[in-house]
Design a protein around this motif. Sequence first.
Motif, PDB file in Angstrom:
ATOM      1  N   VAL A 129       0.847  -1.199   0.000  1.00 57.03           N
ATOM      2  CA  VAL A 129       0.000   0.000   0.000  1.00 57.03           C
ATOM      3  C   VAL A 129       0.880   1.245   0.000  1.00 57.03           C
ATOM      4  CG1 VAL A 129      -1.683   1.327   1.346  1.00 57.03           C
ATOM      5  CG2 VAL A 129      -1.958  -1.131   1.102  1.00 57.03           C
ATOM      6  N   ARG A 130       1.919   1.256   0.834  1.00 58.02           N
ATOM      7  CA  ARG A 130       2.837   2.396   0.917  1.00 58.02           C
ATOM      8  C   ARG A 130       3.534   2.619  -0.423  1.00 58.02           C
ATOM      9  NH1 ARG A 130       4.169   7.150   2.563  1.00 58.02           N
ATOM     10  NH2 ARG A 130       6.351   7.460   2.993  1.00 58.02           N
ATOM     11  N   LEU A 131       3.959   1.544  -1.053  1.00 61.46           N
ATOM     12  CA  LEU A 131       4.645   1.639  -2.336  1.00 61.46           C
ATOM     13  C   LEU A 131       3.731   2.190  -3.423  1.00 61.46           C
ATOM     14  CD1 LEU A 131       7.377   1.066  -3.608  1.00 61.46           C
ATOM     15  CD2 LEU A 131       6.589  -1.240  -4.127  1.00 61.46           C
ATOM     16  N   SER A 132       2.493   1.708  -3.489  1.00 57.65           N
ATOM     17  CA  SER A 132       1.568   2.207  -4.514  1.00 57.65           C
ATOM     18  C   SER A 132       1.203   3.676  -4.256  1.00 57.65           C
ATOM     19  CB  SER A 132       0.319   1.339  -4.610  1.00 57.65           C
ATOM     20  OG  SER A 132      -0.493   1.481  -3.481  1.00 57.65           O
ATOM     21  N   THR A 133       1.089   4.065  -2.983  1.00 59.42           N
ATOM     22  CA  THR A 133       0.822   5.460  -2.650  1.00 59.42           C
ATOM     23  C   THR A 133       1.980   6.345  -3.092  1.00 59.42           C
ATOM     24  OG1 THR A 133      -0.528   4.819  -0.756  1.00 59.42           O
ATOM     25  CG2 THR A 133       0.323   7.064  -0.766  1.00 59.42           C
ATOM     26  N   LEU A 134       3.197   5.902  -2.818  1.00 60.59           N
ATOM     27  CA  LEU A 134       4.377   6.670  -3.221  1.00 60.59           C
ATOM     28  C   LEU A 134       4.464   6.800  -4.742  1.00 60.59           C
ATOM     29  CD1 LEU A 134       7.057   5.305  -0.736  1.00 60.59           C
ATOM     30  CD2 LEU A 134       6.077   7.613  -0.777  1.00 60.59           C
ATOM     31  N   ARG A 135       4.130   5.730  -5.456  1.00 58.50           N
ATOM     32  CA  ARG A 135       4.173   5.784  -6.931  1.00 58.50           C
ATOM     33  C   ARG A 135       3.152   6.780  -7.478  1.00 58.50           C
ATOM     34  NH1 ARG A 135       5.170  -0.570  -7.439  1.00 58.50           N
ATOM     35  NH2 ARG A 135       7.449  -0.500  -7.560  1.00 58.50           N
ATOM     36  N   ARG A 136       1.949   6.812  -6.896  1.00 56.44           N
ATOM     37  CA  ARG A 136       0.939   7.795  -7.328  1.00 56.44           C
ATOM     38  C   ARG A 136       1.416   9.213  -7.041  1.00 56.44           C
ATOM     39  NH1 ARG A 136      -2.577   4.110  -5.109  1.00 56.44           N
ATOM     40  NH2 ARG A 136      -2.839   5.373  -3.250  1.00 56.44           N
ATOM     41  N   ARG A 137       2.006   9.405  -5.854  1.00 59.47           N
ATOM     42  CA  ARG A 137       2.513  10.736  -5.501  1.00 59.47           C
ATOM     43  C   ARG A 137       3.655  11.149  -6.423  1.00 59.47           C
ATOM     44  NH1 ARG A 137       3.992  10.762   0.546  1.00 59.47           N
ATOM     45  NH2 ARG A 137       4.726  12.819  -0.035  1.00 59.47           N
ATOM     46  N   LEU A 138       4.501  10.201  -6.811  1.00 63.33           N
ATOM     47  CA  LEU A 138       5.593  10.482  -7.748  1.00 63.33           C
ATOM     48  C   LEU A 138       5.033  10.904  -9.101  1.00 63.33           C
ATOM     49  CD1 LEU A 138       8.559  10.458  -8.653  1.00 63.33           C
ATOM     50  CD2 LEU A 138       8.302   8.005  -9.105  1.00 63.33           C
ATOM     51  N   GLU A 139       4.041  10.162  -9.567  1.00 63.67           N
ATOM     52  CA  GLU A 139       3.406  10.492 -10.848  1.00 63.67           C
ATOM     53  C   GLU A 139       2.826  11.905 -10.817  1.00 63.67           C
ATOM     54  OE1 GLU A 139      -0.529   8.871 -12.929  1.00 63.67           O
ATOM     55  OE2 GLU A 139       1.008   7.327 -12.658  1.00 63.67           O
ATOM     56  N   ARG A 140       2.161  12.234  -9.736  1.00 64.34           N
ATOM     57  CA  ARG A 140       1.563  13.565  -9.585  1.00 64.34           C
ATOM     58  C   ARG A 140       2.641  14.648  -9.522  1.00 64.34           C
ATOM     59  NH1 ARG A 140      -1.675  17.341 -10.682  1.00 64.34           N
ATOM     60  NH2 ARG A 140      -2.403  18.602  -8.970  1.00 64.34           N
ATOM     61  N   ALA A 141       3.728  14.403  -8.803  1.00 61.04           N
ATOM     62  CA  ALA A 141       4.814  15.379  -8.689  1.00 61.04           C
ATOM     63  C   ALA A 141       5.437  15.655 -10.059  1.00 61.04           C
ATOM     64  CB  ALA A 141       5.868  14.887  -7.704  1.00 61.04           C
ATOM     65  N   VAL A 142       5.597  14.603 -10.870  1.00 60.38           N
ATOM     66  CA  VAL A 142       6.143  14.787 -12.207  1.00 60.38           C
ATOM     67  C   VAL A 142       5.168  15.583 -13.071  1.00 60.38           C
ATOM     68  CG1 VAL A 142       6.817  13.574 -14.327  1.00 60.38           C
ATOM     69  CG2 VAL A 142       7.621  12.756 -12.100  1.00 60.38           C
ATOM     70  N   GLU A 143       3.869  15.289 -12.962  1.00 65.05           N
ATOM     71  CA  GLU A 143       2.859  16.015 -13.745  1.00 65.05           C
ATOM     72  C   GLU A 143       2.888  17.506 -13.465  1.00 65.05           C
ATOM     73  OE1 GLU A 143      -0.966  14.349 -12.972  1.00 65.05           O
ATOM     74  OE2 GLU A 143      -0.557  12.527 -14.094  1.00 65.05           O
ATOM     75  N   ILE A 144       3.054  17.876 -12.192  1.00 61.27           N
ATOM     76  CA  ILE A 144       3.043  19.302 -11.848  1.00 61.27           C
ATOM     77  C   ILE A 144       4.448  19.895 -11.844  1.00 61.27           C
ATOM     78  CG2 ILE A 144       0.888  19.151 -10.562  1.00 61.27           C
ATOM     79  CD1 ILE A 144       2.553  19.338  -7.979  1.00 61.27           C
ATOM     80  N   GLU A 145       5.408  19.096 -12.316  1.00 59.81           N
ATOM     81  CA  GLU A 145       6.794  19.524 -12.464  1.00 59.81           C
ATOM     82  C   GLU A 145       7.436  19.940 -11.145  1.00 59.81           C
ATOM     83  OE1 GLU A 145       6.971  22.377 -15.627  1.00 59.81           O
ATOM     84  OE2 GLU A 145       6.153  20.956 -17.074  1.00 59.81           O
ATOM     85  N   ASP A 146       7.096  19.215 -10.072  1.00 58.77           N
ATOM     86  CA  ASP A 146       7.732  19.417  -8.774  1.00 58.77           C
ATOM     87  C   ASP A 146       8.843  18.374  -8.675  1.00 58.77           C
ATOM     88  OD1 ASP A 146       8.498  19.850  -6.181  1.00 58.77           O
ATOM     89  OD2 ASP A 146       6.562  19.365  -5.277  1.00 58.77           O
ATOM     90  N   PHE A 147       9.951  18.653  -9.362  1.00 59.18           N
ATOM     91  CA  PHE A 147      11.004  17.661  -9.528  1.00 59.18           C
ATOM     92  C   PHE A 147      11.771  17.377  -8.242  1.00 59.18           C
ATOM     93  CE2 PHE A 147      10.487  19.477 -13.868  1.00 59.18           C
ATOM     94  CZ  PHE A 147       9.854  18.372 -14.405  1.00 59.18           C
ATOM     95  N   GLU A 148      11.829  18.338  -7.350  1.00 61.82           N
ATOM     96  CA  GLU A 148      12.515  18.105  -6.077  1.00 61.82           C
ATOM     97  C   GLU A 148      11.768  17.041  -5.264  1.00 61.82           C
ATOM     98  OE1 GLU A 148      13.490  20.678  -2.134  1.00 61.82           O
ATOM     99  OE2 GLU A 148      13.870  21.645  -4.056  1.00 61.82           O
ATOM    100  N   SER A 149      10.453  17.203  -5.158  1.00 63.12           N
ATOM    101  CA  SER A 149       9.648  16.194  -4.457  1.00 63.12           C
ATOM    102  C   SER A 149       9.689  14.861  -5.186  1.00 63.12           C
ATOM    103  CB  SER A 149       8.195  16.659  -4.333  1.00 63.12           C
ATOM    104  OG  SER A 149       8.105  17.798  -3.528  1.00 63.12           O
TER     105      SER A 149
END
Length: 164
Positions: A129-149
């Motif tokens: 669950v933690r891994l899938s949550t992190l992957r979704r958050r990573l995808e979202r961070a890339v979409e909004i171009e928050d590359f540091e996060s």
Amino acid sequence: MDCENCGERKAKITLTEIEENEMRTVNLCSTCATLKGVSVGSGSPPIADLLAHLGGGAGDTLFEAGGEACEYCGTGAAEFRKSGRLGCPQCYVQFDRQLRALLRRVHGAWQHMGKVYVSTALDTDPAHVRLSTLRRRLERAVEIEDFESAADLRDEIHVLTEAS
């Protein structure tokens, strides 16, 4: 309800202030609100205020003065900036590019992403669950171009996958 500042007039405005991580709500009359710097009765809709404060980038080119107007109803920059409203359904088609730029600037995306349901069933592995949550958050961070996060999330995902 009376004004909490002067106690003389009826409160017409509820002001919420946050100072040093402490939220305080105060009911004020028009006079006291004006003294605190709150504009009263301006009739300025939130979208017009938003556009006024956007500054550089998409905010400057969005509905620029003298720019295009809706072919159907004639709504243009001046009307949109004044009212914060488009004139007709056709405006959304006509100004699609500008509206997408505004939404991207304000929300980080032009399309609503919503929340993703994560099962809390007992048989669900917490690490999965933690891994899938992190992957979704990573995808979202890339979409909004928050590359540091995104880099931090990538590293955290790497640590979790190595531990598995």
